[in-house]
Design a protein around this motif. Structure first.
Motif, short mmCIF file in Angstrom:
data_model
loop_
_atom_site.label_atom_id
_atom_site.label_comp_id
_atom_site.label_asym_id
_atom_site.label_seq_id
_atom_site.Cartn_x
_atom_site.Cartn_y
_atom_site.Cartn_z
N TRP A 22 0.89 73.79 -11.75
CA TRP A 22 2.15 73.09 -12.00
C TRP A 22 3.23 73.48 -11.01
O TRP A 22 3.13 74.48 -10.31
N ARG A 26 8.55 72.79 -14.02
CA ARG A 26 7.91 72.92 -15.33
C ARG A 26 8.23 74.27 -15.96
O ARG A 26 8.40 74.37 -17.17
N ALA B 215 10.93 68.01 -16.76
CA ALA B 215 10.03 68.98 -16.10
C ALA B 215 9.62 68.45 -14.73
O ALA B 215 9.23 69.23 -13.85
N GLU B 217 7.06 66.93 -13.61
CA GLU B 217 5.66 66.95 -13.19
C GLU B 217 5.15 65.55 -12.86
O GLU B 217 4.34 65.36 -11.96
#
Lengths: 145, 276
Positions: A22, A26, B215, B217
């Motif tokens: 990741w 994150r 986040a 991602e």
């Protein structure tokens, strides 16, 4: 009804940190959640401890005595660290989640740019500010007092 | 043969699962000969053709267009067909099915949750003049700036890499996920569309963008540069502005009037008749 032979593959909470390779944002996301839960837990304990004042001065003194000592000072410092991170990162997220500091839609031409590139200076700035507060807080908790 | 920094032989470490036979997925290793220009998808074909013909995955176009071969490659969600093994730079290539979706078999995820969420958000142009849409007579006018507001998000190929990488999808089966939300924003931003109020009803619920906490991602792994995280944050701004009564609704794009008194330049053929 036929038995479901598929394998459930949802990562669950483990997916906040593990289960793949990741990016740094994150971990900010995960840390934000963990510090939020930590602060919530602190506030619950805080309410219980301070409510002893309603039972009289002796009860208050007794509960204060129970939460004193070096371990609790360290605990309070960790609460301060969590607070510093959660507030400053939260302000960054507040603006980012309302579309500020993430750039405008662009035509995707390789190598692709994305909103994380636009957000990077803000994230680094927030981390820098958090680091300064953490250091100043450490001096205040452990050196100056 | 020059392999760059890679050895002659590389190992594919693949997460296998056979329904009815395996209770849990298991890792198996397959050594294959590396060839220059080999993609992860090429490697899977090599394994299937030379070692284990039972290996299953989903693929179609082999050129990063169809979005079928999404998988976790060395832990990062991506397309097998446009991931060069040389680019990974490791002698062991781990390949696993996309996370957060049930595994049908080996590297084949069941993407129904994605398509259900996508369908629920009405990912198409909604407007009152259905007759013009069914039997178009003219084109809707849209400026370059208006098109740029949604064009990036229209490149989505629904490969589900973003949903496999999203930490909210990892814990929340109700959340619509980056694909559906980015597509909802794509249509909400399209000046030809008038379906904001319809989608808003769905977005206001717990399936909507409020469970995204940036986040990022989805944008990091997107193989098409769609940037779903940006779409979701811009959608939040749009929804907040709407709730506060501050949303500036652009005028709905109207069909362009056919110019009169203009001669077609010689040598340019007439447009073919509509086929749909």
């Amino acid at each position: 009804m036929a038995k479901d032979r598929r394998h459930p593959n949802r990562l669950g909470i483990w997916g906040w940190v593990g289960g793949g390779s990741w990016g740094p944002d994150r971990y900010l996301y995960t840390l934000h959640r963990i510090t939020g839960l930590g602060l919530l837990a602190y506030f619950l304990v805080h309410v219980v401890v301070t409510s002893s004042r309603a039972l009289g001065e002796a009860a208050w003194e007794a509960s204060m005595a129970r939460v004193s000592g070096p371990l609790f000072v360290l605990g309070e410092y960790l609460v301060f660290v969590a607070f510093a991170f959660h507030v400053i990162n939260g302000v960054r997220l507040f603006f980012a989640e309302l579309g500020w500091g993430i750039g405008k839609p662009i035509e995707p031409i390789y190598p692709y740019r994305n909103c994380l590139d636009d957000q990077r200076p803000w994230a680094l700035g927030a981390l820098l500010l958090i680091a300064v507060l953490v250091v100043v807080g450490a001096l205040d908790f452990f050196v100056w007092h | 043969m020059s392999n760059g920094n890679l050895p002659e032989q590389i190992v594919f470490r693949i997460r296998r699962f056979a329904p009815g036979r395996d209770k849990e997925p298991v890792w198996k290793e397959y050594p294959i000969a590396y060839e220059v220009g080999m993609t992860v998808l090429d490697g899977l074909w090599k394994v299937k053709e030379t070692i284990d013909p039972t290996l299953a995955w989903r693929a179609s176009c082999r050129m990063g267009v169809c979005g079928s071969c999404g998988m976790l490659i060395n832990g990062k969600a991506g397309l097998g067909c446009n991931t060069q093994i040389a680019e990974l730079g490791t002698a062991v290539v781990t390949v696993a099915p996309l996370a957060n979706f049930p595994i049908v078999r080996d590297l084949v995820p069941d993407l129904r949750p994605l398509f259900d969420a996508h369908t629920a958000l009405s990912p198409y142009i909604i407007r009152a003049d259905t007759a013009e849409q069914e039997e178009p007579t003219r084109e809707y006018y849209q400026s370059a700036e208006q098109m740029e507001a949604y064009l990036q998000f229209s490149y989505c190929i629904k490969c589900a890499c973003c949903m496999a990488a999203c930490p909210t999808c990892a814990t929340d089966p109700v959340y619509s996920g980056p694909v559906a939300l980015a597509q909802a924003h794509r249509y909400n931003t399209d000046t030809r569309d008038d379906g904001f109020e319809v989608r808003k009803e769905v977005l206001a619920d717990e399936v909507g963008p409020w469970r995204c906490h940036f986040a990022g991602e989805c944008s990091r792994v997107c193989p098409k540069g769609v940037d779903p995280a940006k779409a979701i944050q811009l959608m939040k701004r749009q929804l907040v502005a709407d709730a506060l009564g501050l949303r500036k609704k652009p005028p709905l794009a109207q069909p362009v009037e056919k110019p009169e008194g203009i001669e077609r330049r010689p040598g340019i053929p007439e447009a073919p008749p509509p086929t749909v």
